[in-house]
Design an enzyme around this catalytic site. Structure first.
Site, short mmCIF file in Angstrom:
data_model
loop_
_atom_site.label_atom_id
_atom_site.label_comp_id
_atom_site.label_asym_id
_atom_site.label_seq_id
_atom_site.Cartn_x
_atom_site.Cartn_y
_atom_site.Cartn_z
CE LYS A 193 22.02 -4.61 5.97
NZ LYS A 193 21.06 -5.32 6.87
CD GLU A 267 13.59 -6.89 -7.01
OE1 GLU A 267 12.63 -6.06 -6.99
OE2 GLU A 267 13.60 -7.91 -6.33
CB CYS A 301 8.71 -6.70 -4.59
SG CYS A 301 9.83 -7.93 -5.26
CD GLU A 399 6.08 -2.75 -1.96
OE1 GLU A 399 6.39 -3.80 -2.53
OE2 GLU A 399 6.90 -1.84 -1.71
#
Length: 496
Positions: A193, A267, A301, A399
């Site tokens: 997906k 991850e 990231c 973040e």
């Protein structure tokens, strides 16, 4: 709080090249088929705000059909020799290479990436398939031997079966490649997906390689995480689910997968500290943060987004960093090879980053450069450096995932290590020093899956990528990825 102004403008071109769009439908069983839902999701060009295409809003039934196709294909694909699977992966790499311009144009149109980032993404995807093709033929494992008297043990490494994959929006085709290549190399079939915001290059890849893969080995279903992603995670015939995404998304996948006790490969996010010691090459460190902190607009990231610099050199380093960031070029795709950053990925993410910058102002930190939305169409935000950040401020652990780098100071090595580790994330970090002893000792004490010394965000397919703590578990890239997507079986023969 003071703000330094820099002459940031968005470099634009009159009309970008028209991207080659993929077929409309779900890619199931080797071909594009109609979704069981008539609903669609608009896919936007974030550099202009214009709608590029509509893709199906997939359903549970679509996922079930894709999983059934993967189940039907898994025995034949698993039975192929490593050499045979390797040859297929090499052909997939060649197909990406042969369609480089098409894929780069489509990726830029769907993400707002400048040419340099899109080119790197496609080159890295090619190399990912070529590495995995070789790694498929080079497994290492425990040697066959007698570990019990009169019994010979053999260790087999097998595919896990059907792997469900959920990929993010920041590197659509590359993150798909990071999963597809080792999953197929290890002998699995899969259902993927892509992000609802950036599905186009993954669908285009499926179209391009359809003739090279047996039907059902690779399936792609578009739709929301709440419907398509959740069904992939919970499906009883999916043996492992892998996601690259946010911590929240990873938690939902792991919780959903727990119901069928399937393996999970996560991850997730990061907040990478950049520890600059007093003996560092400050100019090199500032250039490194310019590159690694703002690559892909900071939507990365492992971005070098949180600088901890020794107090004795903080002023000099900050001056160098502000100078570097003030020179960053911003533009739309196709506006020039020297454009460094493009737009944010979507209107919603653009608003999230601007809200985070408003919080920075409310917290009283100094915005030394940037900090504003940019004029004109598209979702552009100025490259930003935030200074005067105290220990424990929200910007040190939140973040933001945009073109924002913060700078805080420390007094000694122990404080630097402690502060760097004070985050829920554990994906990546870097250490900048000219002291050989420190370059060896400090990385060992940093709780991150990758630690660079005197560089940041340098990635190679031969070495693993993945994090600790809230950044998840499992490894992408390297031989470790193929091991993550396989299972070991011990067969013991009685010779007595």
């Amino acid at each position: 709080m003071t703000t330094e102004t820099a002459s940031f403008t968005v470099r634009r071109i009159g009309e970008a090249p028209a991207p080659s769009l993929p077929p409309f439908g779900q890619f199931i069983g080797g071909t594009f088929v109609a979704s069981t839902s008539s609903g669609t999701t608009a896919v936007e060009n974030p550099a202009t705000g214009e709608v590029l295409a509509q893709v199906p809003a997939g359903t549970v039934e679509d996922v079930d059909a894709a999983v059934a196709a993967a189940v039907a294909a898994k025995t034949e694909w698993a039975a192929k020799t490593p050499k045979e699977r390797s040859a297929v992966l090499l052909r997939l790499a060649d197909i990406i290479e042969d369609n480089r311009e098409l894929l780069e144009t489509l990726e830029s149109a769907n993400t707002g990436k400048p040419a340099a980032v899109a080119e790197d993404d496609i080159s890295s995807a090619v190399d990912t398939f070529r590495f995995s093709a070789g790694a498929a033929r080079a497994y290492t494992t425990l040697g066959a031997d007698d570990y019990a008297e009169n019994h010979t043990s053999v260790i087999f490494r097998e595919p896990v079966g059907v792997v469900g994959v959920i990929t993010p929006w920041n590197y659509p085709l590359l993150m798909a490649a990071w999963k597809i290549a080792p999953i197929l190399a290890a002998g699995n079939t899969m259902v993927l997906k892509p992000s609802g915001e950036t599905p186009l290059t993954t669908l285009k890849f499926a179209e391009l390689v359809a003739g090279e893969l047996p039907a059902g080995v690779l399936n792609v279903v578009t739709g929301s995480g709440g419907v398509v992603g959740n069904r992939i995670s919970e499906h009883p015939d999916v043996d492992l689910v892998a996601i690259t995404g946010s911590v929240g998304s990873g938690q939902k996948v792991a919780a959903s997968a727990a119901g069928t006790v399937k393996r999970v490969h996560l991850e997730l996010g990061g907040k990478a500290p950049v520890v600059v010691f007093d003996d560092a090459d400050l100019e090199a460190a500032a250039k490194g943060v310019r590159s690694a902190g703002f690559w892909n607009g900071g939507q990365e990231c492992g971005a070098a987004c949180r600088v901890l610099v020794h107090e004795s050199v903080a002023q000099k380093f900050t001056e160098l960093l502000v100078r570097e960031v003030s020179e960053i070029s911003v533009g739309t795709p196709g506006a020039g090879a020297d454009v460094e950053i493009g737009s944010m990925i979507s209107g919603a993410h653009y608003k999230r980053v601007l809200a985070a910058l408003e919080d920075v102002r409310k917290d009283g930190h100094t915005i030394a450069v940037g900090g504003n939305a940019m004029e004109g169409p598209g979702y552009f935000i100025e490259p930003t450096v935030v200074t005067d950040v105290p220990a424990g401020a929200p910007i040190t652990y939140t973040e933001i995932f945009g073109p924002v780098v913060s700078v805080e100071t420390f007094s000694d090595d122990e404080e630097a290590i402690t502060r760097a580790n004070e985050t829920v994330y554990g994906l990546a970090a870097s250490v900048w020093t000219s002291n050989a002893s420190r370059s060896l000792s400090v990385p060992r004490r940093l709780d991150f899956g990758t630690v660079w010394v005197n560089s940041h965000l340098v990635i190679a397919n031969e070495v693993p990528w993945g994090g600790f703590k809230g950044s998840g578990y499992g490894r992408d890239l390297s031989i470790y990825a193929l091991e993550d997507f396989s299972r070991t079986k011990h067969v013991m023969y009685n010779r007595g």
